[in-house]
Design an enzyme around this catalytic site. Structure first.
Site: not given
Ligand code: NAI
Length: 457
Positions: A38, A49, A112, A177, A181, A437
């Site tokens: 997908g 990424k 489908g 926007g 994204i 640490h």
């Protein structure tokens, strides 16, 4: 007759097919593309990424001198990076197809559509084929949407889909926007030296994010060179010989390409939802969130098409698990939406879980807010990335209800706060555990300690 016919092999659909194996269910997985995975795997999360990591390697080399490593001025071989993206995506999709087969899912290639309850007609390359299922899961995903005047042409006005496949580096880019994204592309492109203009209609970038976290990310992106314009509406674009002119307010900017990232629309047209009793609103499918079942018994929906739930791959995974569990056992096992982490993979990353401060107050909670910076976190200082913040929101004398982190590895660190929110831990309970640490996670440990009324550093 299959136990489950799944339409769509993205994170929602493939997770349902994989998880069904746990119950020995007989599965058909219908996919219109010639490969599984997908949007997330082929043209979303994974390739994005990859590009963000390329940008990170670039800036690591660029700043290597600070660490005494003389590597010279880096140059980006875009086509090598693009080829590596394809290699990663191809490897993962092949691996996923193999895993699906190994788990016994039958992958059926073709578009489908439902033809009444329990019936799916697939337009396969060999002609139509009708599948019968005891149940059907619709997981058809989403596609980029745009705004009037900015219709995608694949060249100068594009969506993230085309941007992930750019063959050369665009020198001047306008991004419309500033959601996940928009911010991720702004971050990576600015880091590799493109001129980036980021336009956001609302008054902060990543509008749903915590206000302080968003401000911190804004500062960092600006420091990396992104020109951010919030509360700004762009006018109709004008194409020129040199590219595209994007007007805003009484100004304009000429760029080579415009990337529109104003959200994603559900892909539910033409899939036969009208042949069942499913309730569809503006393309989104309403489900009973206890079971992921639509108003038609035996017809389920998961992933980006579900009304009112986050459009995130990992939310899709969780919804698939809920749907399959209900199909196999008849017992609801609803998704716990309270504690789904959201990660924006910018440099630095921004991650959150649970309520933002504003959301908590809007719900009438009496909250205490604790923030801590990365300035004094020794590991952050060592890696030269000690900008950012951790913010924890807890009910007064009560549990942690939300958290945000901006900083290096924020997307990894958020998971300890995911458990805190999910298990409704008190700050003092979470602070009782000791962080190693020196680690970046100490920033979370220190914030928890402060949230429990004590502090160390
Ligand atoms: P989004 O809905 O997260 O952000 C779209 C942004 O565009 C909003 O800030 C909105 O105010 C702004 N906007 C809308 N109309 C505009 C206009 N005319 N001018 C300027 N700004 C305008 O959508 P985005 O970033 O496209 O992502 C789509 C979906 O995919 C989201 O649900 C997102 O969470 C998800 N996603 C998640 C990622 C992650 O978790 N790292 C990465 C990529 C996508």
């Amino acid at each position: 007759m299959y136990d489950v016919v799944i339409i769509g092999a993205g994170p929602g659909g493939y997770a349902a097919a994989l998880y069904a194996h746990n119950f020995g269910l007989n599965v058909a997985l219908v996919e219109k593309d010639d490969r599984v995975g997908g949007t997330c795997l082929n043209r979303g999360c994974i390739p994005a990424k990859h590009w963000l990591h390329t940008a990170e390697v670039f800036t690591t080399v660029q700043t290597a001198g600070t660490f005494g490593v003389e590597a010279g001025e880096p140059s980006l071989n875009w086509s090598t990076a693009l080829a590596r993206k394809d290699e990663i995506v191809n490897g993962l999709t092949r691996g996923l197809a193999g895993l699906l087969k190994a788990r016994g899912a039958e992958i059926i290639n073709g578009f489908g559509r439902l033809d009444g309850p329990g019936k799916v007609v697939v337009d396969t390359p060999d002609g139509p084929r009708t599948l019968e299922g005891r149940t059907v899961i619709v997981a058809t995903g989403s596609a980029p949407r745009t705004i009037p005047g900015y219709e995608f042409d694949g060249q100068t006005i594009v969506s993230s889909r085309e941007a992930l496949d750019w063959e050369t580096q665009p020198q001047r880019v306008a991004i419309i926007g500033a959601g996940a994204i928009g911010c991720e592309f702004a971050s990576l492109l600015a880091d590799v030296g493109s001129e980036v203009y980021l336009f956001e209609l609302l008054d902060q970038i990543v509008p749903g994010a915590d206000t302080d976290a968003s401000k911190e990310l804004t500062k960092n992106l600006k420091r990396h060179g992104v020109k951010i314009h919030t509360a700004t509406q762009v006018g109709p674009p004008q194409r020129t010989d040199g590219g595209v002119v994007v007007p805003y307010g009484d100004k304009s900017v000429e760029v080579d390409v415009v990337l529109v990232a104003v959200g994603r629309k559900p892909l539910t047209d033409g899939i036969g939802l009208e042949s069942v009793k499913a309730e569809v609103e503006r393309g989104f499918v309403h489900v009973d969130l206890e079971t992921m079942q639509t108003a038609e018994p035996g017809v389920y929906a998961v992933g980006d098409i579900v009304a009112g739930t986050p459009q995130l791959a990992h939310a899709g995974f969780a919804e698939a698990i809920a749907a399959i569990t209900h199909i196999a056992t008849g017992t609801p096992q609803p998704v716990d939406y309270r504690a789904i982490p959201l990660v924006v993979y910018t440099h630095p990353e921004m991650a959150s879980v649970g309520y933002t401060e504003t959301q908590a107050r809007e719900r009438g909670l009496d909250v205490e807010v604790t923030t801590h910076g990365f300035t004094a976190v020794s590991r952050a200082k060592i890696i030269g990335q000690n900008r950012g913040l951790v913010k924890i929101i807890a009910e007064k004398d009560g549990p942690i209800v939300g958290a945000s982190i901006v900083g290096p590895q924020a997307g990894e660190m958020i998971h300890e706060l995911m458990y805190a929110v999910g298990w409704e831990a008190l700050p003092s309970e979470a602070a009782a555990f000791i962080h190693a640490h020196p680690t970046l996670s100490e920033a979370v440990g220190e914030t928890l300690l402060s949230a429990s009324g004590r502090s160390l550093h």
